[in-house]
Scaffold this motif. Structure first.
Motif, mmCIF file in Angstrom:
data_model
loop_
_atom_site.group_PDB
_atom_site.id
_atom_site.type_symbol
_atom_site.label_atom_id
_atom_site.label_comp_id
_atom_site.label_asym_id
_atom_site.label_seq_id
_atom_site.Cartn_x
_atom_site.Cartn_y
_atom_site.Cartn_z
ATOM 1 N N GLY A 20 -51.325 15.779 11.439
ATOM 2 C CA GLY A 20 -50.451 16.938 11.244
ATOM 3 C C GLY A 20 -49.240 16.599 10.397
ATOM 4 O O GLY A 20 -48.827 17.396 9.546
ATOM 5 N N ALA A 21 -48.683 15.423 10.592
ATOM 6 C CA ALA A 21 -47.544 15.011 9.765
ATOM 7 C C ALA A 21 -47.964 14.828 8.318
ATOM 8 O O ALA A 21 -47.229 15.209 7.398
ATOM 9 C CB ALA A 21 -46.952 13.713 10.309
ATOM 10 N N GLY A 22 -49.142 14.275 8.113
ATOM 11 C CA GLY A 22 -49.646 14.142 6.751
ATOM 12 C C GLY A 22 -49.894 15.493 6.106
ATOM 13 O O GLY A 22 -49.633 15.684 4.910
ATOM 14 N N PHE A 26 -48.142 16.732 2.805
ATOM 15 C CA PHE A 26 -49.009 17.096 1.691
ATOM 16 C C PHE A 26 -48.647 18.471 1.134
ATOM 17 O O PHE A 26 -48.744 18.713 -0.063
ATOM 18 C CB PHE A 26 -50.468 17.068 2.143
ATOM 19 N N ASN A 27 -48.219 19.374 2.005
ATOM 20 C CA ASN A 27 -47.843 20.723 1.587
ATOM 21 C C ASN A 27 -46.361 20.848 1.267
ATOM 22 O O ASN A 27 -45.852 21.956 1.114
ATOM 23 C CB ASN A 27 -48.232 21.744 2.656
ATOM 24 N N GLY A 28 -45.666 19.758 1.203
ATOM 25 C CA GLY A 28 -44.264 19.775 0.817
ATOM 26 C C GLY A 28 -43.336 20.377 1.853
ATOM 27 O O GLY A 28 -42.260 20.855 1.509
ATOM 28 N N GLY A 29 -43.738 20.372 3.099
ATOM 29 C CA GLY A 29 -42.885 20.892 4.168
ATOM 30 C C GLY A 29 -42.872 22.398 4.273
ATOM 31 O O GLY A 29 -42.035 22.956 4.987
ATOM 32 N N LYS A 30 -43.779 23.079 3.602
ATOM 33 C CA LYS A 30 -43.796 24.539 3.628
ATOM 34 C C LYS A 30 -44.592 25.116 4.798
ATOM 35 O O LYS A 30 -44.562 26.314 5.026
ATOM 36 C CB LYS A 30 -44.371 25.064 2.314
ATOM 37 N N VAL A 31 -45.300 24.280 5.515
ATOM 38 C CA VAL A 31 -46.058 24.740 6.677
ATOM 39 C C VAL A 31 -45.254 24.452 7.943
ATOM 40 O O VAL A 31 -44.255 23.747 7.928
ATOM 41 C CB VAL A 31 -47.452 24.076 6.739
ATOM 42 N N ASN A 32 -45.725 24.997 9.031
ATOM 43 C CA ASN A 32 -45.036 24.892 10.304
ATOM 44 C C ASN A 32 -45.043 23.443 10.818
ATOM 45 O O ASN A 32 -46.059 22.761 10.753
ATOM 46 C CB ASN A 32 -45.738 25.802 11.310
ATOM 47 N N ALA A 33 -43.935 22.997 11.356
ATOM 48 C CA ALA A 33 -43.832 21.635 11.892
ATOM 49 C C ALA A 33 -44.590 21.478 13.200
ATOM 50 O O ALA A 33 -44.774 20.362 13.679
ATOM 51 C CB ALA A 33 -42.372 21.271 12.099
ATOM 52 N N CYS A 37 -45.745 18.460 15.955
ATOM 53 C CA CYS A 37 -44.965 18.417 17.201
ATOM 54 C C CYS A 37 -45.803 18.705 18.442
ATOM 55 O O CYS A 37 -45.626 18.051 19.469
ATOM 56 C CB CYS A 37 -43.810 19.408 17.129
ATOM 57 N N VAL A 38 -46.689 19.675 18.350
ATOM 58 C CA VAL A 38 -47.479 20.055 19.524
ATOM 59 C C VAL A 38 -48.401 18.918 19.972
ATOM 60 O O VAL A 38 -48.419 18.587 21.168
ATOM 61 C CB VAL A 38 -48.251 21.366 19.261
ATOM 62 N N PRO A 39 -49.164 18.273 19.061
ATOM 63 C CA PRO A 39 -49.977 17.145 19.543
ATOM 64 C C PRO A 39 -49.141 15.987 20.083
ATOM 65 O O PRO A 39 -49.577 15.277 20.989
ATOM 66 C CB PRO A 39 -50.764 16.701 18.315
ATOM 67 N N MET A 40 -47.919 15.809 19.547
ATOM 68 C CA MET A 40 -47.075 14.722 20.044
ATOM 69 C C MET A 40 -46.628 14.985 21.475
ATOM 70 O O MET A 40 -46.542 14.049 22.283
ATOM 71 C CB MET A 40 -45.865 14.535 19.129
#
Length: 54
Positions: A20-22, A26-33, A37-40
């Motif tokens: 998920g972090a990758g 990869f999307n330049g931070g434009k997708v939801n964090a 966070c949820v799998p962590m």
């Protein structure tokens, strides 16, 4: 049995966290964090169950 299951689940969720972090990077931070966070959160819960039953 519970200890082994909690350990396997924690490994799976840690892998999903890094994936998920990758995906976020990869999307330049434009997708939801939440993709990382949820799998962590679930990984931390699994590790706490593993330590409790160890």
């Amino acid at each position: 049995m519970i200890k082994k299951l909690a350990f396997i689940l924690s490994i799976i969720f840690i892998i999903l966290t890094f994936a998920g972090a990758g995906y976020i990077l990869f999307n330049g931070g434009k997708v939801n964090a939440g993709y990382a966070c949820v799998p962590m959160v679930f990984a931390l819960l699994s590790l706490s169950f593993y330590r409790k039953y160890k």
